[in-house]
Design an enzyme around this catalytic site. Structure first.
Site, mmCIF file in Angstrom:
data_model
loop_
_atom_site.group_PDB
_atom_site.id
_atom_site.type_symbol
_atom_site.label_atom_id
_atom_site.label_comp_id
_atom_site.label_asym_id
_atom_site.label_seq_id
_atom_site.Cartn_x
_atom_site.Cartn_y
_atom_site.Cartn_z
ATOM 1 N N CYS A 47 5.609 -7.655 -50.162
ATOM 2 C CA CYS A 47 5.746 -6.322 -49.577
ATOM 3 C C CYS A 47 4.768 -5.324 -50.210
ATOM 4 O O CYS A 47 4.775 -5.144 -51.432
ATOM 5 C CB CYS A 47 7.175 -5.833 -49.775
ATOM 6 N N GLU A 57 12.763 4.217 -52.555
ATOM 7 C CA GLU A 57 11.571 4.747 -51.898
ATOM 8 C C GLU A 57 10.373 4.560 -52.834
ATOM 9 O O GLU A 57 10.283 5.180 -53.886
ATOM 10 C CB GLU A 57 11.757 6.231 -51.568
ATOM 11 N N TYR A 94 1.406 -1.650 -39.440
ATOM 12 C CA TYR A 94 2.686 -2.057 -38.864
ATOM 13 C C TYR A 94 2.846 -1.505 -37.442
ATOM 14 O O TYR A 94 3.379 -2.177 -36.551
ATOM 15 C CB TYR A 94 3.842 -1.588 -39.744
ATOM 16 N N LYS A 105 19.087 -0.308 -43.410
ATOM 17 C CA LYS A 105 18.236 -1.449 -43.715
ATOM 18 C C LYS A 105 18.279 -1.773 -45.202
ATOM 19 O O LYS A 105 18.500 -0.896 -46.042
ATOM 20 C CB LYS A 105 16.799 -1.157 -43.283
ATOM 21 N N VAL A 106 18.047 -3.032 -45.501
ATOM 22 C CA VAL A 106 18.015 -3.514 -46.888
ATOM 23 C C VAL A 106 16.564 -3.803 -47.220
ATOM 24 O O VAL A 106 15.979 -4.779 -46.739
ATOM 25 C CB VAL A 106 18.889 -4.772 -47.042
#
Length: 316
Positions: free
Chosen positions: A64, A148, A195, A130-131
């Protein structure tokens, strides 16, 4: 990817939700407390938590780019001994991010959990949302301080300085307005832009995102004319936030997300910036192309239904 609803995991939720125009919609982060040297409030009045050695734990994915930011700053500030890390596996399956070995995880050393969503429901048993990674976890209070990434790297920039962190200020006061301006454009059109292109569900949404992305890459290439760093003459968080997208671009975004107008290797100054950051102490150890490629090509069946992972590129 799935999500939590009232503390229950729902694995059928889409990885990439879009609006009625086909535009990808990124969910906001949920936990926004602030780690400070003395427990003072955060910059916008967020609840402050005092930094202490080995009280906090960082959950990340090596795949990520958002979590990668935190690993880069952790390495540059020398926080390894102060802030342990657990890495989830690269494949997001029916339970999302997983610690299980069969999904490439290394186990959860704190509680023996199988999946990251169990960390979230430990913090909030009625959690809806969301996780995501990264997660900055407070072991003393068994809660999530913050998830964050842009805020976590600013905490790491100063919170541990009195506890033996390495010198370095990646958000200097004199450059903050300029850093914020660069970050704003880079986030919207580059970090999140790849994205928006890759998860677009309509041609117009894809083209809008892709064109904005390459307009910004051209702008960044021009900005680096005669300079090594994006803001001032020092490494700042603007470079770090861009780096984690650049290092993934040719390997996954160019092909997997159809961001194929150009590669980063085709931008000499951007490529040189990427190499400069990669050469900084500890940064190369945070880059794992096996995790990166496996995650993107195997976790997004709506983009790559065969889940075949390509063998290239030969170099990034």
């Amino acid at each position: 990817m799935g999500r939590l609803i009232d503390g229950q995991w729902h694995g059928e939720e889409p990885v990439a939700p879009t609006d009625d125009k086909g535009d990808f919609q990124r969910a906001d982060s949920t936990f926004r407390d602030w780690l400070t040297a003395d427990g003072a409030a955060g910059p916008d009045g967020q609840r402050g938590v005092a930094a202490k050695a080995d009280r906090f734990h960082l959950y990340v994915s090596l795949a990520c780019p958002w979590a990668h930011r935190t690993l880069v700053v952790r390495a540059l500030k020398g926080l390894e001994a102060l802030l342990p890390v657990t890495v989830v596996g690269p494949v997001m399956a029916e339970h999302g991010w997983s610690f299980l070995p069969e999904y490439g995880g290394t186990g959860d050393p704190l509680y023996g959990f199988d999946h990251l969503h169990q960390i979230y429901t430990t913090a909030d048993p009625e959690m809806t949302g969301k996780v995501t990674v990264p997660v900055l976890w407070d072991k003393a209070e068994r809660r999530i301080v913050n998830n964050e990434s842009s805020e976590i790297i600013r905490m790491f920039n100063t919170a541990f300085d009195a506890l033996g962190a390495r010198e370095g200020d990646f958000y200097p006061v004199a450059l903050r307005d300029e850093i914020d301006a660069v970050n704003d454009r880079v986030y919207k059109t580059v970090n999140n832009g790849v994205y928006r292109a890759g998860f677009a569900k309509q041609q117009a949404a894809y083209e809008k995102a892709a064109r904005a992305l390459f307009e910004s890459l051209e702008w960044l290439e021009e900005r680096l004319d005669g300079r090594e760093w994006l803001v001032g003459d020092v490494l700042t968080e603007a470079d770090i936030r861009l780096f984690t997208t650049l290092i993934r671009f040719d390997a996954v975004y160019h092909g997997h997300f159809k961001c194929n107008w150009r590669r980063i290797v085709d931008y000499p100054r951007l490529h040189a910036l990427m190499e400069r950051v990669l050469a900084l102490p500890g940064v190369a150890d945070t880059v794992d192309f096996d995790h990166i490629k496996t995650h993107y090509y195997r976790s997004h069946p709506e983009v790559n239904p065969t889940r075949i992972v390509p063998i290239g590129p030969e170099r990034v």
